[in-house]
Design a protein around this motif. Structure first.
Motif, mmCIF file in Angstrom:
data_model
loop_
_atom_site.group_PDB
_atom_site.id
_atom_site.type_symbol
_atom_site.label_atom_id
_atom_site.label_comp_id
_atom_site.label_asym_id
_atom_site.label_seq_id
_atom_site.Cartn_x
_atom_site.Cartn_y
_atom_site.Cartn_z
ATOM 1 N N ARG A 272 0.826 -1.217 0.000
ATOM 2 C CA ARG A 272 0.000 0.000 0.000
ATOM 3 C C ARG A 272 0.857 1.263 0.000
ATOM 4 O O ARG A 272 0.773 2.124 0.878
ATOM 5 C CB ARG A 272 -0.972 0.004 1.161
ATOM 6 N N VAL A 273 1.701 1.376 -0.997
ATOM 7 C CA VAL A 273 2.601 2.524 -1.111
ATOM 8 C C VAL A 273 1.819 3.833 -1.217
ATOM 9 O O VAL A 273 2.289 4.890 -0.798
ATOM 10 C CB VAL A 273 3.535 2.343 -2.328
ATOM 11 N N ASP A 274 0.598 3.781 -1.750
ATOM 12 C CA ASP A 274 -0.202 5.000 -1.872
ATOM 13 C C ASP A 274 -0.522 5.599 -0.502
ATOM 14 O O ASP A 274 -0.428 6.817 -0.295
ATOM 15 C CB ASP A 274 -1.495 4.714 -2.637
ATOM 16 N N LEU A 275 -0.886 4.729 0.445
ATOM 17 C CA LEU A 275 -1.185 5.206 1.797
ATOM 18 C C LEU A 275 0.075 5.705 2.492
ATOM 19 O O LEU A 275 0.078 6.780 3.107
ATOM 20 C CB LEU A 275 -1.823 4.093 2.620
ATOM 21 N N LEU A 276 1.139 4.925 2.417
ATOM 22 C CA LEU A 276 2.375 5.284 3.105
ATOM 23 C C LEU A 276 2.947 6.594 2.564
ATOM 24 O O LEU A 276 3.408 7.440 3.340
ATOM 25 C CB LEU A 276 3.399 4.156 2.973
ATOM 26 N N ALA A 277 2.890 6.773 1.257
ATOM 27 C CA ALA A 277 3.430 7.999 0.671
ATOM 28 C C ALA A 277 2.677 9.225 1.168
ATOM 29 O O ALA A 277 3.283 10.252 1.500
ATOM 30 C CB ALA A 277 3.366 7.916 -0.860
ATOM 31 N N ALA A 278 1.348 9.115 1.219
ATOM 32 C CA ALA A 278 0.551 10.244 1.712
ATOM 33 C C ALA A 278 0.850 10.528 3.181
ATOM 34 O O ALA A 278 0.950 11.681 3.607
ATOM 35 C CB ALA A 278 -0.941 9.950 1.519
ATOM 36 N N CYS A 279 1.013 9.470 3.965
ATOM 37 C CA CYS A 279 1.319 9.635 5.383
ATOM 38 C C CYS A 279 2.672 10.312 5.565
ATOM 39 O O CYS A 279 2.814 11.255 6.361
ATOM 40 C CB CYS A 279 1.297 8.277 6.072
ATOM 41 N N LEU A 280 3.675 9.863 4.841
ATOM 42 C CA LEU A 280 5.012 10.429 4.977
ATOM 43 C C LEU A 280 5.070 11.885 4.493
ATOM 44 O O LEU A 280 5.819 12.691 5.047
ATOM 45 C CB LEU A 280 6.030 9.580 4.212
ATOM 46 N N ARG A 281 4.272 12.205 3.465
ATOM 47 C CA ARG A 281 4.209 13.611 3.038
ATOM 48 C C ARG A 281 3.667 14.479 4.168
ATOM 49 O O ARG A 281 4.149 15.592 4.412
ATOM 50 C CB ARG A 281 3.335 13.750 1.787
ATOM 51 N N ASP A 290 12.213 18.401 15.621
ATOM 52 C CA ASP A 290 13.125 17.276 15.837
ATOM 53 C C ASP A 290 12.351 15.963 15.804
ATOM 54 O O ASP A 290 11.850 15.492 16.816
ATOM 55 C CB ASP A 290 13.852 17.447 17.179
ATOM 56 N N MET A 291 12.261 15.389 14.612
ATOM 57 C CA MET A 291 11.556 14.123 14.431
ATOM 58 C C MET A 291 12.489 13.079 13.851
ATOM 59 O O MET A 291 13.268 13.361 12.944
ATOM 60 C CB MET A 291 10.360 14.285 13.484
ATOM 61 N N GLU A 292 12.373 11.881 14.382
ATOM 62 C CA GLU A 292 13.018 10.711 13.811
ATOM 63 C C GLU A 292 11.897 9.840 13.253
ATOM 64 O O GLU A 292 10.985 9.442 13.995
ATOM 65 C CB GLU A 292 13.794 9.959 14.889
ATOM 66 N N VAL A 293 11.923 9.570 11.958
ATOM 67 C CA VAL A 293 10.855 8.788 11.328
ATOM 68 C C VAL A 293 11.361 7.370 11.062
ATOM 69 O O VAL A 293 12.376 7.178 10.393
ATOM 70 C CB VAL A 293 10.378 9.443 10.016
ATOM 71 N N ILE A 294 10.637 6.398 11.631
ATOM 72 C CA ILE A 294 10.993 4.985 11.473
ATOM 73 C C ILE A 294 9.832 4.265 10.809
ATOM 74 O O ILE A 294 8.731 4.196 11.358
ATOM 75 C CB ILE A 294 11.300 4.331 12.831
ATOM 76 N N VAL A 295 10.066 3.721 9.621
ATOM 77 C CA VAL A 295 9.069 2.904 8.928
ATOM 78 C C VAL A 295 9.432 1.439 9.153
ATOM 79 O O VAL A 295 10.561 1.021 8.889
ATOM 80 C CB VAL A 295 9.029 3.220 7.423
ATOM 81 N N VAL A 296 8.483 0.675 9.682
ATOM 82 C CA VAL A 296 8.717 -0.750 9.941
ATOM 83 C C VAL A 296 7.979 -1.550 8.868
ATOM 84 O O VAL A 296 6.746 -1.588 8.848
ATOM 85 C CB VAL A 296 8.230 -1.156 11.341
ATOM 86 N N ASP A 311 13.852 4.121 -1.775
ATOM 87 C CA ASP A 311 14.053 5.538 -2.088
ATOM 88 C C ASP A 311 13.933 6.423 -0.847
ATOM 89 O O ASP A 311 14.698 7.386 -0.685
ATOM 90 C CB ASP A 311 13.034 5.997 -3.144
ATOM 91 N N VAL A 312 12.955 6.114 0.029
ATOM 92 C CA VAL A 312 12.742 7.003 1.180
ATOM 93 C C VAL A 312 13.909 6.940 2.156
ATOM 94 O O VAL A 312 14.160 7.906 2.892
ATOM 95 C CB VAL A 312 11.424 6.691 1.920
ATOM 96 N N GLN A 313 14.662 5.840 2.149
ATOM 97 C CA GLN A 313 15.826 5.766 3.033
ATOM 98 C C GLN A 313 16.860 6.817 2.670
ATOM 99 O O GLN A 313 17.611 7.292 3.536
ATOM 100 C CB GLN A 313 16.451 4.371 2.967
ATOM 101 N N LYS A 314 16.879 7.199 1.403
ATOM 102 C CA LYS A 314 17.839 8.218 0.963
ATOM 103 C C LYS A 314 17.486 9.605 1.492
ATOM 104 O O LYS A 314 18.315 10.520 1.449
ATOM 105 C CB LYS A 314 17.885 8.239 -0.565
ATOM 106 N N THR A 315 16.243 9.776 1.974
ATOM 107 C CA THR A 315 15.820 11.086 2.498
ATOM 108 C C THR A 315 16.027 11.196 4.003
ATOM 109 O O THR A 315 15.637 12.199 4.607
ATOM 110 C CB THR A 315 14.332 11.323 2.178
ATOM 111 N N GLY A 316 16.614 10.178 4.611
ATOM 112 C CA GLY A 316 16.862 10.214 6.053
ATOM 113 C C GLY A 316 15.870 9.420 6.875
ATOM 114 O O GLY A 316 16.011 9.322 8.102
ATOM 115 N N ILE A 317 14.854 8.852 6.247
ATOM 116 C CA ILE A 317 13.888 8.014 6.956
ATOM 117 C C ILE A 317 14.495 6.628 7.172
ATOM 118 O O ILE A 317 15.060 6.037 6.251
ATOM 119 C CB ILE A 317 12.576 7.915 6.166
ATOM 120 N N ARG A 318 14.397 6.136 8.399
ATOM 121 C CA ARG A 318 14.900 4.801 8.708
ATOM 122 C C ARG A 318 13.854 3.754 8.340
ATOM 123 O O ARG A 318 12.680 3.906 8.669
ATOM 124 C CB ARG A 318 15.252 4.679 10.193
ATOM 125 N N VAL A 319 14.291 2.705 7.649
ATOM 126 C CA VAL A 319 13.400 1.601 7.311
ATOM 127 C C VAL A 319 13.916 0.345 7.991
ATOM 128 O O VAL A 319 15.064 -0.058 7.792
ATOM 129 C CB VAL A 319 13.305 1.385 5.790
#
Length: 532
Positions: A272-281, A290-296, A311-319
């Motif tokens: 469900r990349v559509d949902l996750l992308a909207a959430c991350l935006r 000061d936010m640390e974003v962790i996607v599990v 791709d999102v890992q390249k923006t600083g989001i931890r996966v």
């Protein structure tokens, strides 16, 4: 014999009236509820019927007729109660004084020039008797037996304020609009004075003199006596009122916290990349420094989703990769072990942000010494409320309060629109201090792998003195269970049944009375309606 003397006939007529009104106003919903009843799905039928019947204009009449009547005990004068009658234009002073006299309560009338009257009263009262004061507005009357109810409530009570439920009374003497109040809720009281006018206070001369210069002297007296919050609620209607105080709406803007510590935002996902992308935006657009974003990632196998996560890992989001079957508790606990934030924000991947300050609103509350989990107001995509706190006991377990209500509607005394303590909040968007989360063992991976883990977490925090709090100024959209689906298959239904049984066993939710709900409100409806 008249119908007045035939309660069984009256009850049948009122019951017919309530059902007929529900059928006329909501025919499709009524027919559906009837169908569930006919087909033997009684619990589901009751859940559909409860809000339809409880919202009827005649529901309270039916409730009053069916309510178990108790004969008032003999009136005594210990402890001593003195009424302070606030005279208002158009208020029926005679009716109020008559009500007080009939129940053995001496009354002093406080006129428009309240200061002089209150000073004179302070000098006349025999304070050695340690009287309790009952502020009441002209036009309001006590219910039958209220004086005895208050006296019984204050005997042996160490606090300073005892309050009761109330209803309204019209010019013809018809009772309506009952307010079955929560037990003491200091956060709700900040925005809605539901106590003044229906309470007795243990005040002394100094407290009364401290209130004399206030325009709202009765409200000020109550606020002074609330002290550290040792307050008692009598779950009975003791006052029939002409008018009530209203909540202070709109709410002031959220105050930014003086300190803005790091928040670890944890988002479980699967495809469900559509949902996750909207959430991350929405997270990226959030106004927080000061936010640390962790996607599990729980075994995404969709190629587009896999590429997106890379791709999102390249923006600083931890996966973080999490293998195995879906276990919401284990997924979040594993991410908490690697999180670096002082605060945690558990966030579903099907959440969309409306306002940029949602996280700041929740953080400022989560930093309080008396607060544990903080929940947001979640809306369905069509704008109706999906979550406004969680009420224990509804459906035998726990359920979202005020579900399907429009935010602009009054609902139950605007409760959905006001910050307040609640028994629990949903983990679809929940903020809590990391050390408090860990102190209670985090989410239970064994008993509550999917459902009710957030309720269990909140109740564990509550036990430690960290109360759950609902913050409606943090508003988000929730596509409920879109990514995971609903538990309608056999395996999902059996798992949900096990988790519900575990919740009942651990927290006795099938019998407990939620302190922020009420025994006279329906346990079958997520909307706050009379139980009939």
């Amino acid at each position: 014999m008249s119908l007045v003397h035939r309660p069984a006939v009256c009850a049948r007529l009122l019951a017919f009236s309530v059902h007929w009104e529900a059928l006329l106003r909501h025919p499709r919903k009524y027919i559906l509820a009837t169908w569930w009843y006919i087909t033997g799905k009684r619990a589901r039928s009751l859940a559909h019927f409860a809000p339809l019947l409880g919202c009827s204009r005649r529901a309270y009449d039916y409730w009053m007729l069916k309510e178990q009547k108790t004969r008032p005990a003999a009136i005594d004068d210990d402890p001593s109660i003195i009424a302070l009658v606030k005279e208002t234009p158009g208020g029926d002073l005679k009716a109020t004084l008559g009500s007080l006299v009939s129940q053995g309560i001496p009354a002093f009338v406080i006129g428009p020039d309240a200061r002089d009257d209150l000073i004179r009263l302070a000098n006349e009262i025999d304070w050695a008797m340690k009287p309790w004061l009952l502020p009441i507005t002209s036009g309001d009357v006590l219910s039958e037996g209220a004086a005895h109810g208050y006296r019984r409530g204050i005997r042996g009570f160490a606090g300073n304020v005892v309050y009761a439920d109330d209803d309204l009374i019209d010019a013809r003497g018809h009772r309506m609009s009952p307010h079955f109040k929560p037990d003491w809720n200091c956060e709700l009281f900040r925005y809605f004075d539901f106590v003044t006018g229906t309470c007795v206070v243990r005040a002394d001369c100094a407290a009364l003199m401290a209130a004399v210069d206030a325009a709202d002297w009765d409200g000020e007296l109550v606020r002074l006596m609330l002290g550290d919050g040792d307050v008692k609620h009598i779950r009975r209607i003791h006052s029939h009122r002409k008018t009530r105080r209203r909540p202070r709406l709109p709410l002031p803007q959220c105050a930014l916290p003086a300190e803005q510590p790091r928040v670890s935002v944890i988002i479980p996902t699967r495809n469900r990349v559509d949902l996750l992308a909207a959430c991350l935006r929405g997270v990226a657009d959030t106004d927080y420094p000061d936010m640390e974003v962790i996607v599990v990632d729980n075994e995404s196998d969709d190629p587009e989703s896999i590429r997106f996560l890379e791709d999102v890992q390249k923006t600083g989001i931890r996966v973080i990769r999490h293998a195995g079957e879906f276990n919401y508790s284990r997924i979040n606990n594993s991410a908490v072990d690697r999180a670096t934030g002082e605060l945690l924000c558990l966030l579903n991947n099907d959440i969309e942000m409306i306002d940029r300050d949602w996280l700041s609103c929740m953080v400022v509350q989560a930093l309080r010494d008396d607060v544990g989990a903080v929940g947001a107001q979640l809306l369905y995509p069509d704008g109706r409320i999906q979550h406004a706190g969680v009420a224990l006991g509804v459906g035998g377990g726990a359920a979202h309060a005020h579900r399907f209500l429009r935010p602009e509607d009054e609902g139950y005394f605007w409760r959905h629109a006001l910050p307040q303590f609640v028994s629990a909040v949903t983990a679809a968007c929940l903020v809590v201090k990391r050390d408090r989360f860990l102190a209670v063992g985090g989410l239970d991976e064994v008993k509550f792998p999917v459902a009710f883990n957030d309720v269990d977490l909140c109740l564990k925090l509550n036990e430690r003195g960290w109360q759950s709090l609902y913050e409606p100024r943090a508003r988000l959209i929730h596509h409920e269970s879109v990514s995971r689906g609903l538990d309608r298959d056999k395996v999902g239904a059996e798992r949900l049944s096990r988790e519900l049984a575990a919740l009942k066993q651990r927290w006795r939710t099938d019998t407990v009375v939620d302190p922020y709900h009420h025994p006279h409100l329906s346990r079958a409806s997520e909307q706050f309606v009379i139980a009939i």
